[in-house]
Design an enzyme around this catalytic site. Structure first.
Site, PDB file in Angstrom:
ATOM      1  N   ASP A 100       0.867  -1.179   0.000  1.00 53.27           N
ATOM      2  CA  ASP A 100       0.000   0.000   0.000  1.00 53.27           C
ATOM      3  C   ASP A 100       0.911   1.238   0.000  1.00 53.27           C
ATOM      4  O   ASP A 100       1.470   1.589  -1.030  1.00 53.27           O
ATOM      5  CB  ASP A 100      -0.899  -0.108   1.235  1.00 53.27           C
ATOM      6  N   THR A 104       5.353  -0.584   5.577  1.00 54.46           N
ATOM      7  CA  THR A 104       5.579  -1.856   6.281  1.00 54.46           C
ATOM      8  C   THR A 104       6.699  -2.647   5.622  1.00 54.46           C
ATOM      9  O   THR A 104       7.649  -3.066   6.279  1.00 54.46           O
ATOM     10  CB  THR A 104       4.282  -2.705   6.289  1.00 54.46           C
TER      11      THR A 104
HETATM   12  P1  IMP Z   1       1.658  -0.212   3.998  1.00 55.25           P
HETATM   13  O1  IMP Z   1       2.648  -0.214   5.107  1.00 55.25           O
HETATM   14  O2  IMP Z   1       0.904   1.078   3.913  1.00 55.25           O
HETATM   15  O3  IMP Z   1       2.201  -0.646   2.655  1.00 55.25           O
HETATM   16  O4  IMP Z   1       0.500  -1.182   4.419  1.00 55.25           O
HETATM   17  C1  IMP Z   1       0.659  -2.490   4.441  1.00 55.25           C
HETATM   18  C2  IMP Z   1      -0.308  -3.150   5.391  1.00 55.25           C
HETATM   19  O5  IMP Z   1      -1.521  -2.418   5.572  1.00 55.25           O
HETATM   20  C3  IMP Z   1      -0.701  -4.437   4.745  1.00 55.25           C
HETATM   21  O6  IMP Z   1       0.200  -5.457   5.106  1.00 55.25           O
HETATM   22  C4  IMP Z   1      -2.098  -4.642   5.245  1.00 55.25           C
HETATM   23  O7  IMP Z   1      -2.086  -5.342   6.477  1.00 55.25           O
HETATM   24  C5  IMP Z   1      -2.651  -3.255   5.474  1.00 55.25           C
HETATM   25  N1  IMP Z   1      -3.478  -2.830   4.302  1.00 55.25           N
HETATM   26  C6  IMP Z   1      -3.145  -1.947   3.348  1.00 55.25           C
HETATM   27  N2  IMP Z   1      -4.118  -1.831   2.428  1.00 55.25           N
HETATM   28  C7  IMP Z   1      -5.088  -2.683   2.812  1.00 55.25           C
HETATM   29  C8  IMP Z   1      -6.376  -3.040   2.252  1.00 55.25           C
HETATM   30  O8  IMP Z   1      -6.838  -2.562   1.200  1.00 55.25           O
HETATM   31  N3  IMP Z   1      -7.082  -3.978   2.948  1.00 55.25           N
HETATM   32  C9  IMP Z   1      -6.636  -4.549   4.101  1.00 55.25           C
HETATM   33  N4  IMP Z   1      -5.441  -4.252   4.648  1.00 55.25           N
HETATM   34  C10 IMP Z   1      -4.679  -3.318   4.016  1.00 55.25           C
END
Ligand code: IMP
Ligand code: MG
Length: 172
Positions: A100, A104
């Site tokens: 996303d 993370t």
């Molecule tokens: P990032 O750190 O923003 O890339 O987010 C990663 C984490 O956010 C993922 O491993 C998911 O657990 C959660 N996440 C991000 N987008 C979604 C979504 O559309 N649905 C459910 N969980 C999400």
């Protein structure tokens, strides 16, 4: 927020794509040992299907990183579980449910890098490139999707819907 009716990605399509990813990853690592590091909790369903589509020697490890409350990214990542195996001199493949903002993954990859693996690659089932804050690309990816909040096949909305076999959009 409520669950959208028709799946965005039907279960059968996910299963087919996971088999293709398994073949692709097998080609990359054929004949060597691979340490999977699964990012909890969301990637657990994907990882359990993916590992059975791999024809290489794998070991399994978990990492737990939190960055989300509801659908809002908090912008900070903290680890609540770390791998208990040596990753030094190992080929590591990080398995993520969705890319996303990229926060993370970046933190996870940095943590693993400090432990001197031979190689480190990233496999993500879903990719939402429009949401990216930190530039990170998956080496292996399942599906590129638009900026929707999705659930199912391991992904949750406030801990619900992880058990759905297909991927659905949450609607306002
Ligand atoms: P990032 O750190 O923003 O890339 O987010 C990663 C984490 O956010 C993922 O491993 C998911 O657990 C959660 N996440 C991000 N987008 C979604 C979504 O559309 N649905 C459910 N969980 C999400
Ligand atoms: Mg979540």
């Amino acid at each position: 927020m409520r669950l959208g009716g028709l799946p965005l990605i039907p279960a059968e399509q996910i299963q087919n794509r996971v088999r293709e990813l398994g073949a692709q990853i097998t080609r990359q690592y054929k004949g060597s040992e691979l340490s999977l590091v699964v990012v909890l909790k969301g990637a657990i369903v994907f990882a359990s299907d993916l590992m059975r589509a791999l024809d290489v020697d794998v070991s399994l490890n978990f990492i737990r990183a939190r960055s989300y409350a509801g659908t809002e990214s908090k912008g900070t990542v903290s680890f609540t579980l770390l791998p208990d195996m040596m990753l030094e001199d190992r080929q590591v493949l990080v398995v993520e449910d969705i890319l996303d903002t990229g926060r993370t993954c970046t933190e996870v990859m940095q943590w693993i890098s400090k432990h001197r693996p031979t190689s480190i690659r990233l496999c993500a089932l879903l990719d939402k490139p429009d949401r990216r804050v930190i530039p990170v690309e998956a080496d292996f990816k399942g599906f590129v999707i638009e900026d929707h909040f999705v659930v199912g096949y391991g992904l949750d909305f406030e801990e619900r819907y992880r058990n759905l076999p297909a991927i659905h959009v949450m609607e306002a």
